[in-house]
Every structure is written in structure tokens, then in C-alpha cells.
Design a protein around this motif. Structure first.
Motif, PDB file in Angstrom:
ATOM      1  N   LEU A   6       0.680  -1.204  -0.172  1.00  0.00           N
ATOM      2  CA  LEU A   6       0.258  -0.193  -0.047  1.00  0.00           C
ATOM      3  C   LEU A   6       0.619   0.975  -0.351  1.00  0.00           C
ATOM      4  N   TYR A   8       1.232   4.391   0.761  1.00  0.00           N
ATOM      5  CA  TYR A   8       0.687   5.417   2.516  1.00  0.00           C
ATOM      6  C   TYR A   8       1.300   4.826   4.202  1.00  0.00           C
ATOM      7  N   ASP A  44      -5.214   4.679   1.444  1.00  0.00           N
ATOM      8  CA  ASP A  44      -4.614   3.592   1.621  1.00  0.00           C
ATOM      9  C   ASP A  44      -6.020   2.607   1.532  1.00  0.00           C
ATOM     10  N   TYR A  47      -7.462   2.035  -1.419  1.00  0.00           N
ATOM     11  CA  TYR A  47      -7.306   1.313  -2.154  1.00  0.00           C
ATOM     12  C   TYR A  47      -7.246   0.079  -2.256  1.00  0.00           C
ATOM     13  N   TYR A  55      -2.907  -6.281  -2.401  1.00  0.00           N
ATOM     14  CA  TYR A  55      -2.122  -5.782  -1.534  1.00  0.00           C
ATOM     15  C   TYR A  55      -1.595  -6.663  -0.316  1.00  0.00           C
ATOM     16  N   LEU A  61      -0.604  -0.946   7.820  1.00  0.00           N
ATOM     17  CA  LEU A  61      -1.721  -0.053   7.791  1.00  0.00           C
ATOM     18  C   LEU A  61      -2.499   0.219   9.570  1.00  0.00           C
TER      19      LEU A  61
END
Length: 102
Positions: A6, A8, A44, A47, A55, A61
Motif C-alpha cells: 500500500l 501510504y 490507503d 485502495y 496488497y 496500516l
């Protein structure tokens, strides 16, 4: 096929850690870095929801999100403490914290 990362996730993790570290700097830097981390988390996660199989670093995250929430909370508590100190002891409590406890 190799999964990608990912974009970020690392930034969210670093900003979450820094929001905890910066909570004692009068609270404002901790709140700002925590809010930025939450904004990047939201980008993120969008996404990730579009293509879950692509991912592979969702754990970092989520950890960054938790750390940023903790950092924002600690910063808010510190700001409330500063308001309390100013209300009880005045401006001299900022330079000498022992004034509050006398």
C-alpha cells in the motif's frame, strides 16, 4: 504473482509513532501528525478495498491507525492538562510545574 505494498502504509505508521512522541510538545504537533496519518489511512484503505488480493501490508496500516488514535488522545489529554494548569495556577504554571501541586 507478487503482491504490492500500500502506498501510504509506512507513512501512516511513522506518523502514528510520531504523534505519540510529539504529544508532550504542547499537544498540537501530536494532533496534527495524528490527523494526517488518519487522512492517509483513509486513502490507503480505499485502495485496499478496491482490490484486496493485490496488497499485503494491511497490518502495518492498521497499526499506524491505532497509534495515531492513541497519539491524538494523549495530545488532547495534555491540552486539557495545560488548560487546567492555566486556570488553576496561571501562566507561571507553564514555567514551573510544581506550582500546581503546592
Amino acid at each position: 504473482m507478487r503482491n504490492s505494498r500500500l502506498p501510504y502504509a509506512t507513512a501512516v505508521l511513522v506518523l502514528g509513532i510520531s504523534s505519540i512522541a510529539l504529544c508532550c510538545c504542547y499537544g498540537l504537533p501530536g494532533i496534527m501528525t495524528g490527523i494526517i496519518a488518519l487522512i492517509l489511512y483513509r486513502k490507503d484503505i480505499r485502495y485496499y478495498e478496491k482490490n484486496k488480493m493485490q496488497y499485503d501490508n494491511l497490518d502495518s496500516l492498521k497499526t499506524g491507525r491505532k497509534l495515531s488514535i492513541i497519539g491524538i488522545s494523549m495530545s488532547l489529554v495534555y491540552i486539557l492538562y495545560l488548560i487546567f494548569a492555566y486556570y488553576i495556577a496561571g501562566a507561571e504554571a507553564f514555567s514551573d510545574p510544581t506550582v500546581i501541586w503546592k
